[in-house]
Design an enzyme around this catalytic site. Structure first.
Site, PDB file in Angstrom:
ATOM      1  N   GLY A  43       0.784  -1.233   0.000  1.00 24.01           N
ATOM      2  CA  GLY A  43       0.000   0.000   0.000  1.00 24.01           C
ATOM      3  C   GLY A  43       0.810   1.274   0.000  1.00 24.01           C
ATOM      4  O   GLY A  43       0.253   2.360  -0.157  1.00 24.01           O
ATOM      5  N   GLU A  44       2.134   1.187   0.182  1.00 25.61           N
ATOM      6  CA  GLU A  44       2.963   2.391   0.144  1.00 25.61           C
ATOM      7  C   GLU A  44       3.051   2.924  -1.284  1.00 25.61           C
ATOM      8  O   GLU A  44       2.914   2.182  -2.251  1.00 25.61           O
ATOM      9  CB  GLU A  44       4.365   2.094   0.676  1.00 25.61           C
ATOM     10  CG  GLU A  44       4.407   1.815   2.160  1.00 25.61           C
ATOM     11  CD  GLU A  44       5.836   1.663   2.678  1.00 25.61           C
ATOM     12  OE1 GLU A  44       6.790   1.831   1.876  1.00 25.61           O
ATOM     13  OE2 GLU A  44       6.001   1.373   3.872  1.00 25.61           O
ATOM     14  N   ARG A  98     -15.660  19.457   5.638  1.00 22.89           N
ATOM     15  CA  ARG A  98     -16.926  19.425   6.378  1.00 22.89           C
ATOM     16  C   ARG A  98     -16.707  19.432   7.889  1.00 22.89           C
ATOM     17  O   ARG A  98     -17.456  20.067   8.629  1.00 22.89           O
ATOM     18  CB  ARG A  98     -17.717  18.172   5.997  1.00 22.89           C
ATOM     19  CG  ARG A  98     -18.322  18.203   4.613  1.00 22.89           C
ATOM     20  CD  ARG A  98     -19.166  16.943   4.405  1.00 22.89           C
ATOM     21  NE  ARG A  98     -19.809  16.923   3.109  1.00 22.89           N
ATOM     22  CZ  ARG A  98     -19.254  16.446   2.007  1.00 22.89           C
ATOM     23  NH1 ARG A  98     -18.018  15.971   2.054  1.00 22.89           N
ATOM     24  NH2 ARG A  98     -19.909  16.449   0.865  1.00 22.89           N
ATOM     25  N   HIS A 133     -18.380  26.539   5.496  1.00 26.43           N
ATOM     26  CA  HIS A 133     -19.638  26.993   6.089  1.00 26.43           C
ATOM     27  C   HIS A 133     -19.356  27.831   7.331  1.00 26.43           C
ATOM     28  O   HIS A 133     -19.416  29.042   7.295  1.00 26.43           O
ATOM     29  CB  HIS A 133     -20.548  25.802   6.378  1.00 26.43           C
ATOM     30  CG  HIS A 133     -20.866  25.030   5.135  1.00 26.43           C
ATOM     31  ND1 HIS A 133     -21.443  25.619   4.027  1.00 26.43           N
ATOM     32  CD2 HIS A 133     -20.665  23.738   4.791  1.00 26.43           C
ATOM     33  CE1 HIS A 133     -21.582  24.729   3.063  1.00 26.43           C
ATOM     34  NE2 HIS A 133     -21.118  23.581   3.505  1.00 26.43           N
ATOM     35  N   ASP A 175     -30.621  23.372  -0.014  1.00 25.09           N
ATOM     36  CA  ASP A 175     -30.516  23.836   1.370  1.00 25.09           C
ATOM     37  C   ASP A 175     -29.853  25.204   1.418  1.00 25.09           C
ATOM     38  O   ASP A 175     -29.418  25.745   0.394  1.00 25.09           O
ATOM     39  CB  ASP A 175     -29.725  22.829   2.218  1.00 25.09           C
ATOM     40  CG  ASP A 175     -28.368  22.485   1.613  1.00 25.09           C
ATOM     41  OD1 ASP A 175     -27.801  23.325   0.888  1.00 25.09           O
ATOM     42  OD2 ASP A 175     -27.876  21.369   1.859  1.00 25.09           O
ATOM     43  N   LYS A 198     -33.180  21.374   4.192  1.00 24.48           N
ATOM     44  CA  LYS A 198     -32.801  19.953   4.234  1.00 24.48           C
ATOM     45  C   LYS A 198     -32.770  19.458   5.669  1.00 24.48           C
ATOM     46  O   LYS A 198     -32.199  20.119   6.543  1.00 24.48           O
ATOM     47  CB  LYS A 198     -31.432  19.760   3.571  1.00 24.48           C
ATOM     48  CG  LYS A 198     -30.948  18.309   3.584  1.00 24.48           C
ATOM     49  CD  LYS A 198     -29.748  18.108   2.677  1.00 24.48           C
ATOM     50  CE  LYS A 198     -28.511  18.821   3.135  1.00 24.48           C
ATOM     51  NZ  LYS A 198     -27.349  18.541   2.264  1.00 24.48           N
ATOM     52  N   ARG A 200     -31.276  16.236   7.548  1.00 25.57           N
ATOM     53  CA  ARG A 200     -30.424  15.058   7.384  1.00 25.57           C
ATOM     54  C   ARG A 200     -30.438  14.249   8.670  1.00 25.57           C
ATOM     55  O   ARG A 200     -30.058  14.746   9.733  1.00 25.57           O
ATOM     56  CB  ARG A 200     -28.990  15.468   7.036  1.00 25.57           C
ATOM     57  CG  ARG A 200     -28.061  14.267   6.845  1.00 25.57           C
ATOM     58  CD  ARG A 200     -26.644  14.690   6.505  1.00 25.57           C
ATOM     59  NE  ARG A 200     -26.537  15.270   5.185  1.00 25.57           N
ATOM     60  CZ  ARG A 200     -26.458  14.575   4.059  1.00 25.57           C
ATOM     61  NH1 ARG A 200     -26.511  13.239   4.094  1.00 25.57           N
ATOM     62  NH2 ARG A 200     -26.345  15.185   2.893  1.00 25.57           N
ATOM     63  N   SER A 229     -22.994  12.984  -4.091  1.00 22.13           N
ATOM     64  CA  SER A 229     -22.322  11.770  -3.633  1.00 22.13           C
ATOM     65  C   SER A 229     -23.314  10.608  -3.582  1.00 22.13           C
ATOM     66  O   SER A 229     -23.409   9.814  -4.514  1.00 22.13           O
ATOM     67  CB  SER A 229     -21.681  12.011  -2.268  1.00 22.13           C
ATOM     68  OG  SER A 229     -20.994  10.863  -1.822  1.00 22.13           O
ATOM     69  N   GLY A 231     -26.483  11.008  -3.687  1.00 29.08           N
ATOM     70  CA  GLY A 231     -27.602  11.404  -4.536  1.00 29.08           C
ATOM     71  C   GLY A 231     -28.901  11.624  -3.785  1.00 29.08           C
ATOM     72  O   GLY A 231     -29.862  12.173  -4.343  1.00 29.08           O
TER      73      GLY A 231
END
Length: 303
Positions: A43-44, A98, A133, A175, A198, A200, A229, A231
């Site tokens: 994985g490197e 986020r 935000h 939103d 919205k 959530r 993402s 949807g």
């Protein structure tokens, strides 16, 4: 006329976004080099960069970010060691924005962590709709580094104009967070813009409500959002628009992160294929960001 590139002499891209990196380099009229990337069985990652330069633009969107963050760090170290004095990271999609506060005990402020990490590697930043935000500007993320947070509204409005958008079309955002994007698309086109509310309850449990008096009946609706993402937000918003009598619904997203399965759901919901900007490579890409990004880089050269 060639743009002022701020004396940047090359764009470096990565294999998964090589086409977009080349489009940016073409807009700036400078060479483009694509990094060689190898991932070992454990994985490197190994990154090789050809053609050392003094002032470089590194282009990479940070969707599916974890491996990419490490590889960007390695790339920046190579360029520095080879004598680069100014590195500009163009990341149309910037990850970890986020989580800009601690919502539950034991959580990190991921935006601050990633901003500090990349700020140690790069001198300047250009992003598109970076999902800010509670944080008001990108300068608060990359403290002490010049940065540009660009709106994806221009390419969407240009595409609608070029394709003869109907005068009665209503631009809808799901939103309050989408309000700036809605206004920036609707305003230049002289169209009505509406923003929903919205609720959530989970990653895939979303309800969007539109104002019951919204002037939608019998009119086409264009839904715009910064990220698509799962949807679910778009699906709920489209249903709400149809309840109010929308004659048809079209969808634009700045960043397309959705899977083939979600694309099939768009078709099943009667929404066709959403159209997206090309910051994140995706089959739905229809809008180029190269001119927008090139202008932002040129603005660094004027400061």
């Amino acid at each position: 006329m060639a743009r002022n590139t701020g004396n940047y002499t090359a764009v470096y891209g990565f294999p998964e976004s090589a086409d977009a990196a080349r489009r940016l380099a073409q807009a700036l009229e400078i060479p483009c080099h694509i990094a060689e990337l190898h991932r070992f069985p454990d994985g490197e990652s190994l990154v090789r960069l050809p053609e050392p330069v003094e002032r470089a633009i590194v282009y990479r969107s940070l969707d599916r970010p974890n491996d990419k963050l490490v590889e960007l760090t390695l790339a920046a170290s190579v360029l520095r060691r080879q004598g680069a004095t100014d590195l500009c990271l163009v990341a149309p999609y910037m990850a970890y924005m986020r989580q800009d506060a601690i919502f539950r005990p034991g959580e990190p402020v991921s935006q601050t962590v990633v901003g500090d990490w990349l700020g140690r590697c790069f001198d300047r930043f250009v992003c598109v709709e970076p999902h800010l935000h509670r944080t008001h500007t990108l300068d608060e993320v990359f403290v002490g580094r010049p940065s540009a947070a660009l709106s994806g509204a221009g390419p969407i409005a240009d595409h609608l104009r070029a394709n003869g958008v109907a005068p009665g079309t209503v631009i809808v955002g799901p939103d309050e967070e989408s309000a700036p994007l809605v206004g920036a698309v609707a305003g230049p086109l002289g169209l009505t813009g509406i923003v929903g509310r919205k609720e959530r309850r989970g990653d895939r449990d979303v309800t969007v409500a539109l104002p019951p008096d919204a002037p939608i009946h019998g009119r086409p609706v264009v839904i715009v959002d910064d990220v698509i993402s799962s949807g679910e937000t778009i699906f709920s918003c489209a249903r709400a628009a149809r309840v109010l009598g929308a004659s048809r619904v079209q969808v634009y997203g700045v960043h397309a992160l959705f899977s083939d399965i979600v694309a099939e759901r768009f078709a099943a919901e009667g929404l066709g294929s959403p159209l997206s900007c090309d910051g994140v490579p995706h089959p739905s890409n229809a809008l180029s960001l190269s001119g927008l990004l090139a202008d932002a880089i040129a603005s660094f050269g004027r400061k």
